[in-house]
Design a protein around this motif. Sequence first.
Motif, PDB file in Angstrom:
ATOM      1  N   GLU A 174      23.985  39.141   5.486  1.00  0.00           N
ATOM      2  CA  GLU A 174      23.269  38.666   4.290  1.00  0.00           C
ATOM      3  C   GLU A 174      22.102  39.597   3.969  1.00  0.00           C
ATOM      4  OE1 GLU A 174      22.103  34.623   5.121  1.00  0.00           O
ATOM      5  OE2 GLU A 174      24.162  33.889   4.994  1.00  0.00           O
ATOM      6  N   LYS A 216      23.475  42.903   2.537  1.00  0.00           N
ATOM      7  CA  LYS A 216      23.937  42.733   1.150  1.00  0.00           C
ATOM      8  C   LYS A 216      22.755  42.669   0.198  1.00  0.00           C
ATOM      9  CE  LYS A 216      28.187  40.353   2.420  1.00  0.00           C
ATOM     10  NZ  LYS A 216      28.881  39.052   2.492  1.00  0.00           N
ATOM     11  N   LYS A 217      21.724  41.931   0.576  1.00  0.00           N
ATOM     12  CA  LYS A 217      20.531  41.817  -0.268  1.00  0.00           C
ATOM     13  C   LYS A 217      19.831  43.171  -0.395  1.00  0.00           C
ATOM     14  CE  LYS A 217      16.556  38.856  -1.084  1.00  0.00           C
ATOM     15  NZ  LYS A 217      16.835  38.746  -2.501  1.00  0.00           N
ATOM     16  N   LYS A 218      19.756  43.910   0.697  1.00  0.00           N
ATOM     17  CA  LYS A 218      19.099  45.222   0.709  1.00  0.00           C
ATOM     18  C   LYS A 218      19.729  46.160  -0.316  1.00  0.00           C
ATOM     19  CE  LYS A 218      16.953  48.873   2.633  1.00  0.00           C
ATOM     20  NZ  LYS A 218      15.557  49.120   2.363  1.00  0.00           N
ATOM     21  N   TYR A 219      21.054  46.107  -0.451  1.00  0.00           N
ATOM     22  CA  TYR A 219      21.758  47.055  -1.308  1.00  0.00           C
ATOM     23  C   TYR A 219      22.262  46.457  -2.623  1.00  0.00           C
ATOM     24  CZ  TYR A 219      21.434  50.228   2.607  1.00  0.00           C
ATOM     25  OH  TYR A 219      20.940  51.033   3.588  1.00  0.00           O
ATOM     26  N   GLU A 220      21.899  45.219  -2.925  1.00  0.00           N
ATOM     27  CA  GLU A 220      22.436  44.584  -4.129  1.00  0.00           C
ATOM     28  C   GLU A 220      22.011  45.270  -5.423  1.00  0.00           C
ATOM     29  OE1 GLU A 220      19.128  40.971  -4.453  1.00  0.00           O
ATOM     30  OE2 GLU A 220      21.209  40.474  -4.086  1.00  0.00           O
ATOM     31  N   SER A 221      20.854  45.891  -5.456  1.00  0.00           N
ATOM     32  CA  SER A 221      20.387  46.552  -6.678  1.00  0.00           C
ATOM     33  C   SER A 221      20.948  47.968  -6.830  1.00  0.00           C
ATOM     34  CB  SER A 221      18.861  46.592  -6.713  1.00  0.00           C
ATOM     35  OG  SER A 221      18.373  47.373  -5.647  1.00  0.00           O
ATOM     36  N   ASP A 222      21.589  48.483  -5.803  1.00  0.00           N
ATOM     37  CA  ASP A 222      22.203  49.807  -5.841  1.00  0.00           C
ATOM     38  C   ASP A 222      23.714  49.599  -5.985  1.00  0.00           C
ATOM     39  OD1 ASP A 222      23.437  52.253  -5.233  1.00  0.00           O
ATOM     40  OD2 ASP A 222      21.919  52.793  -3.751  1.00  0.00           O
ATOM     41  N   THR A 223      24.224  49.755  -7.197  1.00  0.00           N
ATOM     42  CA  THR A 223      25.622  49.443  -7.485  1.00  0.00           C
ATOM     43  C   THR A 223      26.591  50.201  -6.585  1.00  0.00           C
ATOM     44  OG1 THR A 223      25.013  49.048  -9.782  1.00  0.00           O
ATOM     45  CG2 THR A 223      27.352  49.330  -9.320  1.00  0.00           C
ATOM     46  N   SER A 232      26.290  48.940  -2.956  1.00  0.00           N
ATOM     47  CA  SER A 232      26.828  47.588  -2.874  1.00  0.00           C
ATOM     48  C   SER A 232      28.357  47.616  -2.861  1.00  0.00           C
ATOM     49  CB  SER A 232      26.311  46.757  -4.048  1.00  0.00           C
ATOM     50  OG  SER A 232      26.774  45.434  -3.957  1.00  0.00           O
ATOM     51  N   LEU A 286      29.567  48.884   0.513  1.00  0.00           N
ATOM     52  CA  LEU A 286      29.440  47.838   1.521  1.00  0.00           C
ATOM     53  C   LEU A 286      30.571  46.818   1.375  1.00  0.00           C
ATOM     54  CD1 LEU A 286      27.990  46.466   3.852  1.00  0.00           C
ATOM     55  CD2 LEU A 286      26.451  45.398   2.180  1.00  0.00           C
ATOM     56  N   GLN A 287      30.895  46.442   0.153  1.00  0.00           N
ATOM     57  CA  GLN A 287      32.014  45.522  -0.064  1.00  0.00           C
ATOM     58  C   GLN A 287      33.312  46.107   0.457  1.00  0.00           C
ATOM     59  OE1 GLN A 287      32.110  44.542  -4.252  1.00  0.00           O
ATOM     60  NE2 GLN A 287      30.109  43.566  -4.193  1.00  0.00           N
TER      61      GLN A 287
END
Length: 141
Positions: free
Chosen positions: A25, A28-35, A38, A41-42
């Motif tokens: 979690e 995911k939050k750390k990289y959510e603003s970097d498309t 993100s 990671l997915q």
Amino acid sequence: ILACRMASHLVALFIDGYSKTKALEWLKKKYESDTEASLKLQQVLSKADFSPGEGNVLKTLSIALNVFLESDSFEETVIKAIEKGGDTDTQAAVAGAFAGAFWRANAIPTKWTNMLNPVSDTEIADKARKLYILNKAMSKP
């Protein structure tokens, strides 16, 4: 570099006592603003089959992280990483880093640690502490 950063963050989080779920979690939050990050990671978490052009680092991270997430012990994690084939030594080293940070050094089977030179054991612990301190200085959750 991104895969190395992600792996480093995870190791530090596990050392800090995060559960597998909480660490993911956080990541995911750390990289959510970097498309782009993100998306990568997915792909790592979905066990995507990375093409050679994308490099083996993401593939190694994907294998190492997913076998760790699916395992219940240090030994199981490392063996599963090796059984995946491919770059087995690197996969096992990265998976072992996650497992060691999560379950701690005493979870490493004695039959494996008995083969270490006592000086190496001390050097490894010292380097691990230094890497942890460096990571904490460079990234704030």
